[in-house]
Design a protein around this motif. Structure first.
Motif, PDB file in Angstrom:
ATOM      1  N   LYS A  55       0.854  -1.186   0.000  1.00 55.03           N
ATOM      2  CA  LYS A  55       0.000   0.000   0.000  1.00 55.03           C
ATOM      3  C   LYS A  55       0.888   1.233   0.000  1.00 55.03           C
ATOM      4  CE  LYS A  55      -3.778  -1.811   2.924  1.00 55.03           C
ATOM      5  NZ  LYS A  55      -4.539  -1.520   4.167  1.00 55.03           N
ATOM      6  N   ARG A  56       0.383   2.296  -0.644  1.00 56.25           N
ATOM      7  CA  ARG A  56       1.149   3.535  -0.650  1.00 56.25           C
ATOM      8  C   ARG A  56       0.224   4.696  -0.998  1.00 56.25           C
ATOM      9  NH1 ARG A  56       5.872   2.963  -4.505  1.00 56.25           N
ATOM     10  NH2 ARG A  56       6.562   1.608  -2.802  1.00 56.25           N
ATOM     11  N   ARG A  57       0.394   5.795  -0.287  1.00 54.78           N
ATOM     12  CA  ARG A  57      -0.361   6.994  -0.642  1.00 54.78           C
ATOM     13  C   ARG A  57       0.462   7.829  -1.612  1.00 54.78           C
ATOM     14  NH1 ARG A  57      -4.872   9.029   0.964  1.00 54.78           N
ATOM     15  NH2 ARG A  57      -5.060   7.604   2.731  1.00 54.78           N
ATOM     16  N   HIS A  64      -4.716   6.420  -2.806  1.00 52.87           N
ATOM     17  CA  HIS A  64      -4.181   5.435  -1.875  1.00 52.87           C
ATOM     18  C   HIS A  64      -4.060   4.121  -2.641  1.00 52.87           C
ATOM     19  CE1 HIS A  64      -4.396   3.393   2.360  1.00 52.87           C
ATOM     20  NE2 HIS A  64      -3.197   3.357   1.827  1.00 52.87           N
ATOM     21  N   HIS A 104      -3.034   0.382  -3.906  1.00 49.00           N
ATOM     22  CA  HIS A 104      -2.896  -0.976  -3.383  1.00 49.00           C
ATOM     23  C   HIS A 104      -2.385  -1.875  -4.511  1.00 49.00           C
ATOM     24  CE1 HIS A 104      -5.802   0.860  -0.698  1.00 49.00           C
ATOM     25  NE2 HIS A 104      -5.813  -0.187   0.099  1.00 49.00           N
TER      26      HIS A 104
END
Length: 223
Positions: free
Chosen positions: A201-203, A208, A210
């Motif tokens: 996961k990363r913003r 956001h 996935h």
């Protein structure tokens, strides 16, 4: 650390019609890199919607340029051309195919794909925008991101084919955002007989991101 494939041979004009590698591309590369040991030994790699060819060139760096068959598909002829240029620039033998998802590949690839990758058009839009974007004139950059209701119109079509495509050792990687309901995707694929999980996961700005990974229960490792 595996270097990001070179795409400097592609111009601003190319990226008017072909998706330029961005944060969603890079989180997918990171997910593949962290699974590098799982991916080695793969014989058939298939990327849906290859765009610039960056992701498949990266897979070639993981698995070896001569160790696997690298197939890519795209509905955009300009993307197929860019993928071929990226193939040459990074010395990875990619085989771009102009087709809608896997239309030109089934049933020949039934249960043959060891690595399946899809960074889909996942942005929520009106369904009409997807229909217009997917027309085969190759001139609409919107086809790379317009996802229709829930951002899932194109993704749902591929999800119906994953079980048919994956080999016993196959892994399927999918980029998604919260609007796509990743946990619902995992539950849907479990109902189809595949195990799934969120592996990264990363913003990135307002998104956001996935990366979901799916496999068959009791996945077999390469010899």
């Amino acid at each position: 650390m595996i270097p990001t494939p070179i795409t400097s041979h592609l111009s601003a004009a190319d990226f008017e019609t072909v998706y330029e590698p961005a944060e969603d591309t890079f989180i997918l590369l990171d997910a593949l890199e962290q699974d590098a040991e799982l991916l080695k030994g793969s014989r058939v790699c298939l990327e849906i919607g290859s765009g610039s060819g960056c992701v498949s060139a990266f897979l070639g760096a993981i698995c070896g340029s001569s160790s696997a068959l690298y197939l890519t598909t795209d509905l955009n002829p300009h993307a197929c051309r860019c993928t071929l240029l990226t193939s040459t620039r990074n010395s990875v033998p990619l085989n771009p195919i102009l087709t809608d998802l896997t239309s030109a590949l089934l049933p020949r690839l039934t249960h043959q794909v060891d690595i399946l990758v899809f960074n889909p058009p996942y942005v929520e839009t009106e369904d009409e925008e997807v229909v217009e974007a997917q027309k085969e004139d190759g001139k609409r950059i919107e086809k790379s991101w317009a996802g229709g209701a829930g951002g899932m119109r194109v993704t749902n079509r591929l999800l119906e084919q994953v079980d048919t495509l994956l080999s016993d050792r196959g892994l399927f990687y999918l980029v998604a955002v919260p609007e796509n309901k990743p946990l619902a995707i995992i539950a849907d694929m479990q109902a189809r007989g595949l195990e799934g999980e969120v592996v990264l996961k990363r913003r990135a700005g307002r998104e956001h991101l996935h990366v979901l990974r799916f496999s068959r229960p009791g996945r077999t490792a390469p010899p």
